[in-house]
Design a protein around this motif. Structure first.
Motif, PDB file in Angstrom:
ATOM      1  N   TRP A 174       0.819  -1.200   0.000  1.00  0.00           N
ATOM      2  CA  TRP A 174       0.000   0.000   0.000  1.00  0.00           C
ATOM      3  C   TRP A 174       0.862   1.263   0.000  1.00  0.00           C
ATOM      4  O   TRP A 174       1.870   1.334   0.687  1.00  0.00           O
ATOM      5  N   THR A 175       0.409   2.239  -0.755  1.00  0.00           N
ATOM      6  CA  THR A 175       1.025   3.575  -0.750  1.00  0.00           C
ATOM      7  C   THR A 175       0.091   4.515   0.021  1.00  0.00           C
ATOM      8  O   THR A 175      -1.061   4.179   0.310  1.00  0.00           O
ATOM      9  N   GLU A 176       0.595   5.707   0.355  1.00  0.00           N
ATOM     10  CA  GLU A 176      -0.242   6.692   1.031  1.00  0.00           C
ATOM     11  C   GLU A 176      -1.467   7.038   0.185  1.00  0.00           C
ATOM     12  O   GLU A 176      -2.572   7.236   0.714  1.00  0.00           O
ATOM     13  N   GLU A 177      -1.277   7.099  -1.128  1.00  0.00           N
ATOM     14  CA  GLU A 177      -2.396   7.424  -2.017  1.00  0.00           C
ATOM     15  C   GLU A 177      -3.484   6.359  -1.957  1.00  0.00           C
ATOM     16  O   GLU A 177      -4.687   6.682  -1.981  1.00  0.00           O
ATOM     17  N   LEU A 178      -3.088   5.101  -1.846  1.00  0.00           N
ATOM     18  CA  LEU A 178      -4.077   4.024  -1.752  1.00  0.00           C
ATOM     19  C   LEU A 178      -4.835   4.094  -0.430  1.00  0.00           C
ATOM     20  O   LEU A 178      -6.045   3.839  -0.383  1.00  0.00           O
ATOM     21  N   PHE A 179      -4.138   4.435   0.654  1.00  0.00           N
ATOM     22  CA  PHE A 179      -4.811   4.561   1.944  1.00  0.00           C
ATOM     23  C   PHE A 179      -5.831   5.697   1.919  1.00  0.00           C
ATOM     24  O   PHE A 179      -6.948   5.555   2.439  1.00  0.00           O
ATOM     25  N   VAL A 180      -5.455   6.826   1.323  1.00  0.00           N
ATOM     26  CA  VAL A 180      -6.385   7.953   1.211  1.00  0.00           C
ATOM     27  C   VAL A 180      -7.599   7.539   0.389  1.00  0.00           C
ATOM     28  O   VAL A 180      -8.749   7.852   0.741  1.00  0.00           O
ATOM     29  N   ALA A 181      -7.364   6.820  -0.698  1.00  0.00           N
ATOM     30  CA  ALA A 181      -8.471   6.373  -1.551  1.00  0.00           C
ATOM     31  C   ALA A 181      -9.398   5.426  -0.798  1.00  0.00           C
ATOM     32  O   ALA A 181     -10.619   5.473  -0.965  1.00  0.00           O
ATOM     33  N   ALA A 182      -8.829   4.561   0.049  1.00  0.00           N
ATOM     34  CA  ALA A 182      -9.641   3.627   0.827  1.00  0.00           C
ATOM     35  C   ALA A 182     -10.504   4.371   1.836  1.00  0.00           C
ATOM     36  O   ALA A 182     -11.686   4.051   2.027  1.00  0.00           O
ATOM     37  N   ALA A 183      -9.923   5.371   2.493  1.00  0.00           N
ATOM     38  CA  ALA A 183     -10.662   6.128   3.496  1.00  0.00           C
ATOM     39  C   ALA A 183     -11.794   6.944   2.864  1.00  0.00           C
ATOM     40  O   ALA A 183     -12.942   6.906   3.321  1.00  0.00           O
ATOM     41  N   THR A 184     -11.470   7.675   1.807  1.00  0.00           N
ATOM     42  CA  THR A 184     -12.500   8.471   1.145  1.00  0.00           C
ATOM     43  C   THR A 184     -13.525   7.572   0.466  1.00  0.00           C
ATOM     44  O   THR A 184     -14.717   7.902   0.410  1.00  0.00           O
ATOM     45  N   GLY A 185     -13.082   6.417  -0.031  1.00  0.00           N
ATOM     46  CA  GLY A 185     -14.004   5.465  -0.647  1.00  0.00           C
ATOM     47  C   GLY A 185     -14.986   4.904   0.359  1.00  0.00           C
ATOM     48  O   GLY A 185     -16.165   4.683   0.043  1.00  0.00           O
ATOM     49  N   PRO A 199     -21.653  12.136   4.145  1.00  0.00           N
ATOM     50  CA  PRO A 199     -21.583  12.506   5.567  1.00  0.00           C
ATOM     51  C   PRO A 199     -20.442  13.482   5.834  1.00  0.00           C
ATOM     52  O   PRO A 199     -19.427  13.481   5.136  1.00  0.00           O
ATOM     53  N   ASN A 200     -20.634  14.334   6.833  1.00  0.00           N
ATOM     54  CA  ASN A 200     -19.565  15.242   7.257  1.00  0.00           C
ATOM     55  C   ASN A 200     -18.637  14.458   8.178  1.00  0.00           C
ATOM     56  O   ASN A 200     -18.889  14.350   9.387  1.00  0.00           O
ATOM     57  N   ALA A 201     -17.617  13.892   7.614  1.00  0.00           N
ATOM     58  CA  ALA A 201     -16.748  12.998   8.377  1.00  0.00           C
ATOM     59  C   ALA A 201     -15.346  13.003   7.792  1.00  0.00           C
ATOM     60  O   ALA A 201     -15.126  13.440   6.663  1.00  0.00           O
ATOM     61  N   ALA A 202     -14.419  12.513   8.583  1.00  0.00           N
ATOM     62  CA  ALA A 202     -13.039  12.355   8.152  1.00  0.00           C
ATOM     63  C   ALA A 202     -12.443  11.164   8.878  1.00  0.00           C
ATOM     64  O   ALA A 202     -12.881  10.816   9.985  1.00  0.00           O
ATOM     65  N   ILE A 203     -11.459  10.529   8.253  1.00  0.00           N
ATOM     66  CA  ILE A 203     -10.836   9.332   8.814  1.00  0.00           C
ATOM     67  C   ILE A 203      -9.329   9.524   8.832  1.00  0.00           C
ATOM     68  O   ILE A 203      -8.744  10.001   7.863  1.00  0.00           O
ATOM     69  N   ALA A 204      -8.722   9.134   9.934  1.00  0.00           N
ATOM     70  CA  ALA A 204      -7.263   9.105  10.030  1.00  0.00           C
ATOM     71  C   ALA A 204      -6.832   7.660  10.216  1.00  0.00           C
ATOM     72  O   ALA A 204      -7.379   6.943  11.055  1.00  0.00           O
ATOM     73  N   LEU A 205      -5.880   7.219   9.402  1.00  0.00           N
ATOM     74  CA  LEU A 205      -5.347   5.858   9.489  1.00  0.00           C
ATOM     75  C   LEU A 205      -3.926   5.902  10.008  1.00  0.00           C
ATOM     76  O   LEU A 205      -3.125   6.731   9.579  1.00  0.00           O
ATOM     77  N   ILE A 206      -3.617   5.011  10.940  1.00  0.00           N
ATOM     78  CA  ILE A 206      -2.254   4.851  11.430  1.00  0.00           C
ATOM     79  C   ILE A 206      -1.835   3.425  11.082  1.00  0.00           C
ATOM     80  O   ILE A 206      -2.369   2.448  11.638  1.00  0.00           O
ATOM     81  N   ILE A 207      -0.946   3.283  10.117  1.00  0.00           N
ATOM     82  CA  ILE A 207      -0.499   1.981   9.640  1.00  0.00           C
ATOM     83  C   ILE A 207       1.008   1.900   9.820  1.00  0.00           C
ATOM     84  O   ILE A 207       1.760   2.517   9.066  1.00  0.00           O
ATOM     85  N   GLY A 208       1.461   1.139  10.832  1.00  0.00           N
ATOM     86  CA  GLY A 208       2.887   1.094  11.110  1.00  0.00           C
ATOM     87  C   GLY A 208       3.400   2.492  11.425  1.00  0.00           C
ATOM     88  O   GLY A 208       2.862   3.177  12.305  1.00  0.00           O
ATOM     89  N   GLY A 214      -8.017  10.844   5.503  1.00  0.00           N
ATOM     90  CA  GLY A 214      -8.880  10.772   4.333  1.00  0.00           C
ATOM     91  C   GLY A 214     -10.116  11.637   4.518  1.00  0.00           C
ATOM     92  O   GLY A 214     -10.990  11.321   5.333  1.00  0.00           O
ATOM     93  N   PRO A 215     -10.237  12.757   3.782  1.00  0.00           N
ATOM     94  CA  PRO A 215     -11.430  13.593   3.858  1.00  0.00           C
ATOM     95  C   PRO A 215     -12.534  13.005   2.992  1.00  0.00           C
ATOM     96  O   PRO A 215     -12.298  12.073   2.218  1.00  0.00           O
ATOM     97  N   PRO A 216     -13.763  13.523   3.105  1.00  0.00           N
ATOM     98  CA  PRO A 216     -14.841  13.057   2.232  1.00  0.00           C
ATOM     99  C   PRO A 216     -14.509  13.299   0.770  1.00  0.00           C
ATOM    100  O   PRO A 216     -13.798  14.251   0.454  1.00  0.00           O
TER     101      PRO A 216
END
Length: 221
Positions: A174-185, A199-208, A214-216
């Motif tokens: 996984w690249t950072e771009e893929l993680f952002v795509a997963a979160a926004t997806g 939805p008005n939401a945002a996600i933060a991923l911590i991977i290693g 990831g914003p909407p």
């Protein structure tokens, strides 16, 4: 079967006997891709959030309804204005006391904390061996868009599984771009259940060692 290859049905992994490398089959692309094995890093994931809800005039409204977990992902949940999935906690559910008629607080944003993505994925019988450890996620779900009739709890409850399925779909590196795509997806997947309202939401991923937000979909950053 492919000549010279072995297949592990339980893990859906192929082994190329000649190269001794493992592969997984990408159903979307219809090709075999190299299987990535996540690393374990000496770090600890801790997440938290705080809000200051406003006030509004209403009657007979209960504030702070609990985030009720699905059986698959509810390793432990602390409810109220927040939920915690996949980690510690008492495992109990609680709701904030109801507010009497008159001046009431608006529903506070919901915080969804997945303290261990691998553990949460295991509950859904997903293999997250391709992701580094530790891995966790923090999501904040705010007020719903105008015109939505869904409860804030419903949106917060649906988001973890949508995110986990996105992260399970690709078993390569996984690249950072893929993680952002997963979160926004995942947020986009939730929107489908809201009739297309994001939805008005945002996600933060911590991977290693990596932290990705990831914003909407469609948000300007």
């Amino acid at each position: 079967s492919v000549e010279g290859w072995l297949f592990n049905k339980d893990k859906s992994i192929f082994l190329d006997l000649a190269s001794r490398k493992c592969y997984w089959f990408d159903e979307a692309a219809k090709i075999h891709r190299p299987l990535h094995e996540g690393e374990v890093f000496p770090t600890v994931f801790t997440a938290g959030a705080a809000v200051a809800p406003g006030t509004a005039v209403a009657s007979n409204v209960s504030a702070g309804a609990a985030v009720v977990p699905t059986p698959a992902t509810a390793a432990a949940v602390r409810a109220g204005s927040s939920g915690s999935i996949g980690g510690g906690g008492s495992g109990g559910l609680s709701t904030a006391p109801a507010v009497s008629a008159g001046i009431v607080r608006q529903a506070a944003p919901k915080h969804v904390i997945i303290s261990d993505l691998h553990l949460a994925a295991k509950a859904l019988k997903m293999d997250f061996g391709h992701l580094d450890r530790p891995a966790g996620a923090l999501a904040v779900v705010g007020a719903l868009p105008a015109g939505s009739t869904a409860a804030l709890d419903v949106v917060a409850r649906a988001l973890p599984e949508k995110l986990l399925r996105r992260l399970a779909a690709f078993r390569g590196e996984w690249t950072e771009e893929l993680f952002v795509a997963a979160a926004t997806g995942a947020l986009g997947d939730v929107a489908v259940g809201l009739g297309g309202l994001m939805p008005n939401a945002a996600i933060a991923l911590i991977i290693g060692p990596r932290v990705v937000a990831g914003p909407p979909p469609g948000a300007q950053g």
